[in-house]
Design a protein around this motif. Structure first.
Motif, short mmCIF file in Angstrom:
data_model
loop_
_atom_site.label_atom_id
_atom_site.label_comp_id
_atom_site.label_asym_id
_atom_site.label_seq_id
_atom_site.Cartn_x
_atom_site.Cartn_y
_atom_site.Cartn_z
N THR A 93 3.96 -6.55 -4.44
CA THR A 93 3.08 -7.13 -5.48
C THR A 93 1.85 -6.26 -5.67
O THR A 93 1.41 -6.04 -6.80
CB THR A 93 2.65 -8.55 -5.08
N ALA A 152 0.67 -4.47 -9.04
CA ALA A 152 -0.70 -4.64 -9.55
C ALA A 152 -1.34 -3.27 -9.80
O ALA A 152 -2.00 -3.06 -10.83
CB ALA A 152 -1.53 -5.44 -8.55
N ASN A 162 -2.74 -1.59 -13.19
CA ASN A 162 -4.07 -0.98 -13.30
C ASN A 162 -3.98 0.41 -13.91
O ASN A 162 -4.79 0.78 -14.75
CB ASN A 162 -4.72 -0.86 -11.92
N THR A 177 -6.80 -15.58 -14.56
CA THR A 177 -5.71 -14.69 -14.20
C THR A 177 -4.41 -15.25 -14.76
O THR A 177 -4.32 -16.41 -15.12
CB THR A 177 -5.57 -14.55 -12.68
N SER A 194 -0.80 -12.90 -9.20
CA SER A 194 -1.64 -13.13 -10.38
C SER A 194 -2.41 -11.86 -10.72
O SER A 194 -2.74 -11.06 -9.84
CB SER A 194 -2.61 -14.28 -10.11
N TYR A 195 -2.65 -11.70 -12.00
CA TYR A 195 -3.30 -10.48 -12.47
C TYR A 195 -4.32 -10.89 -13.52
O TYR A 195 -4.05 -11.78 -14.34
CB TYR A 195 -2.23 -9.55 -13.08
N ARG A 243 -7.36 -7.79 -18.23
CA ARG A 243 -6.70 -6.48 -18.16
C ARG A 243 -5.41 -6.47 -18.97
O ARG A 243 -5.03 -5.45 -19.53
CB ARG A 243 -6.46 -6.09 -16.70
#
Lengths: 308, 335
Positions: free
Chosen positions: A4, A8, A12, A131, A138-139, A143
């Motif tokens: 994960t 992520a 990014n 998020t 979770s992100y 973004r």
């Protein structure tokens, strides 16, 4: 390194990549078509970020902040085109470097005069500060918004260049400006439009980056250099090339910073890895560029000679 | 405008430069001595850059890299207790020649805009390496533990640095003036104007340009060595792209392609900077606009200020047109 976390970091990298693309798209068109070197492109990014910060602080609305950045970008971009770029197109590159180098000094100092040397921060509206749950992790939703915006701009610019009359003229202007103007096209107006569009995209990038970075004088300089690397890797003048190179550079840079030290620890002494890792990571994109150029001096997707 | 009239001017400038340390000591103002030494050092770097930029038409936006390499060639050995100036000098020359050959070889595969960008990127690479080397100060920089010691002569005071820089610049100016007219210099200028035509004359343009690039890198490195001794401190910020830009401005300000111009440009640039600094804290805004205006109005106008100082003897037709030109494009017609 968990999966994960890896995903992520990949996201990014993607997010950094699309931000780079917003800057690179405008810059590469101006490069490729007017063959104008605009070191002050980073200043337009800074203008966008400050405009967004000021408008965002006044109104509390992120939409207003983005709109303010776009307006500021268009205004400053059009002004720059009128005062500087339009007079310099036909001069040699050294004049471009000098003039825009002076402008970078001017804009950085101007920002310091108005807002002081301290960075300013802008906060996100509540609707964007949450998020999103995705495949078990979770992100930040903001973004995701950046990624979506970048992809939308990429598709729109591809449509603009391939499918519209304006895009046709842009492509024609890049290979033979004299011929285009002989056909009765106002090439000056075309160039001005292109420059202003590039400025608006740079300002948009500034506004999008403002909530996740600090807004301060000189913030455009570092990212300008990275954008130049993107353009050189992608091939000067090619928007599609800029897109691929942006994502490549964004992902390579982010992944390098998060995993290179760990990787080095597998093969080298811990102290050596801790010292060399960050150094190597920060020059990874430049190494990438050097390798690409040694292999293909024109960049990965050169624009000349065929419709891009 | 040619030849004869400039000799007294040049001699006068040299006498004035030689008199600075005496005057500074008489007035008890060590600031002027350090400032004078800084001007001389940047003049050396500008004269070095001019070999690539002016003679070869290579717009390098990355020469701060070599300045920085020279500085760290002093600071790093000194950090480990090695104060021999000869070792510092050998390291400077070796590192700059190596870096110049490597980066020049890759950069010269391209021309025009791409060349500018690539030299810039290489300088950034060096910048980031030094920023991330935390054990040597990182972005805080590193104090020079011991000045370069050349036997009886040590660069341990601003005066010593001044003398060394003065001698170095003097030799360099005479040497570059000869270089311009040597067969190598002629070949270089031919490559600048048209690589293809030069090639048809049996010159290998890339090899020729690369030699000039490496040469200018080494000279900038030596300026860095002197600068590290003057400041007794080195910092990666010397390698930032901003310094490369400043060096270009100096060369252009003084008159691109002439032997003496860049030295005058360094004096004008640093002098203007000091004057503006004393007038306003926001001097960079004014200075930035001045540079912008200079580029817009046309370099020949600005360069003409220095032409009388730097007038090139026996200018070839094409160059004469450029210097006295009305076109606003000087120098780099390299297609």
């Amino acid at each position: 390194m968990s999966l994960t976390l890896f995903i992520a970091q990949l996201l990014n990298g993607l997010q950094f990549g699309v931000l780079l693309f917003l800057l690179a798209a405008g810059l590469t068109l101006v490069f490729g078509i007017m063959s104008f070197i605009n070191l002050a492109h980073g200043s337009l990014y800074m203008v966008g970020a400050y405009a967004a910060a000021v408008a965002g602080a006044k109104t509390g609305s992120f939409a207003v902040a983005v709109a303010a950045a776009l307006i500021a970008g268009v205004a400053v971009g059009a002004l720059l085109e009128r005062l500087a770029a339009s007079r310099l197109y036909r001069r040699d590159h050294l004049d471009h470097v000098l003039a825009t180098f002076g402008l970078v000094m001017f804009f950085n100092e101007l920002a310091r005069m108005i807002w002081g040397p301290q960075p300013i921060f802008i906060s996100l509206p509540e609707s964007l500060s949450g998020t999103v749950a995705l495949l078990g992790f979770s992100y930040p939703s903001y973004r995701f918004l950046i990624i979506a915006t970048g992809l939308a701009v990429a598709m729109a610019s591809q449509w603009l260049i391939r499918r519209t009359r304006w895009g046709m003229l842009i492509r024609a202007g890049s290979s033979n400006p004299d011929m285009v103007s002989t056909l009765g096209v106002n090439i000056g107006l075309l160039n001005a439009g292109l420059f202003t569009l590039g400025a608006a995209l740079a300002a948009l990038a500034g506004a999008m980056a403002a909530p996740i970075l600090s807004v301060q004088s000189g913030m455009g300089d570092g990212v300008l250099i990275t954008t130049l690397v993107v353009i050189v890797i992608g091939g000067i003048g090619s928007v599609a090339g800029a897109f691929c190179a942006s994502l490549l550079v964004g992902v390579v840079d982010t992944m390098g910073r998060s995993y290179l030290t760990l990787l080095l620890r597998e093969v080298a002494d811990r102290d050596v890895a801790n010292a060399a890792g960050p150094a190597l990571a920060s020059m990874l994109v430049y190494l990438l560029m050097a390798i690409v150029l040694a292999w293909r001096p024109q960049g990965l997707f050169p624009a000349t000679g065929r419709p891009s | 405008m040619t030849g004869r009239g400039t000799l007294p001017l040049r001699a006068g400038a040299l006498v004035a430069l030689a008199a600075i340390p005496l005057a500074a000591m008489a007035m008890g103002e060590s600031f002027y001595l350090a400032f004078g030494a800084r001007v001389l050092i940047y003049a050396i770097a500008a004269v070095g850059l001019n070999i690539a930029l002016g003679f070869g038409g290579m717009v390098s936006l990355g020469h701060a890299l070599f300045l920085g390499l020279g500085m760290y060639s002093v600071a790093l050995p000194a950090h480990f207790g090695i104060d021999s100036g000869w070792i510092h000098l050998a390291l400077t020359v070796a590192s700059c020649a190596l870096a110049g050959t490597l980066t020049g070889w890759i950069s010269l595969r391209t021309a025009g805009i791409a060349f500018i960008m690539i030299t810039l990127a290489f300088a950034q690479m060096g910048f980031f390496v030094l920023v991330s080397l935390k054990q040597f100060g990182g972005d805080d920089g590193l104090a020079v533990a011991a000045p370069s010691n050349f036997g009886r002569f040590g660069l341990d005071s601003p005066l010593a640095v001044y003398i060394a820089a003065f001698a170095m610049l003097l030799g360099l100016l005479i040497w570059t003036d000869r270089l311009r007219q040597s067969s190598f210099g002629m070949a270089l200028r031919a490559c600048r104007q048209s690589g293809r035509r030069a090639a048809s004359l049996g010159i290998m343009p890339r090899r020729c340009l690369l030699a000039a690039y490496v040469l200018s890198a080494v000279i900038c490195g030596i300026a860095g060595l002197l600068l590290a001794n003057l400041n007794a401190y080195v910092s990666p910020s010397t390698m930032s792209w901003f310094v490369s830009g400043e060096l270009i401005v100096m060369v252009v300000l003084g008159g691109i392609g002439s032997a003496f111009g860049p030295a005058v440009g360094a004096l004008v640039y640093l002098g203007a900077e000091e004057v503006l600094k004393s007038m306003t804290g926001h001097w960079m805004a004014v200075f930035g606009l001045l540079i912008f205006a200079m580029a817009l109005v046309g370099r020949p106008a600005a360069a003409r200020l220095a032409v009388d100082w730097s007038r090139r003897p026996r200018a070839v037709g094409a160059n004469r047109r450029v210097l006295s030109g009305t076109t606003g494009t000087a120098g780099t017609e390299r297609k």
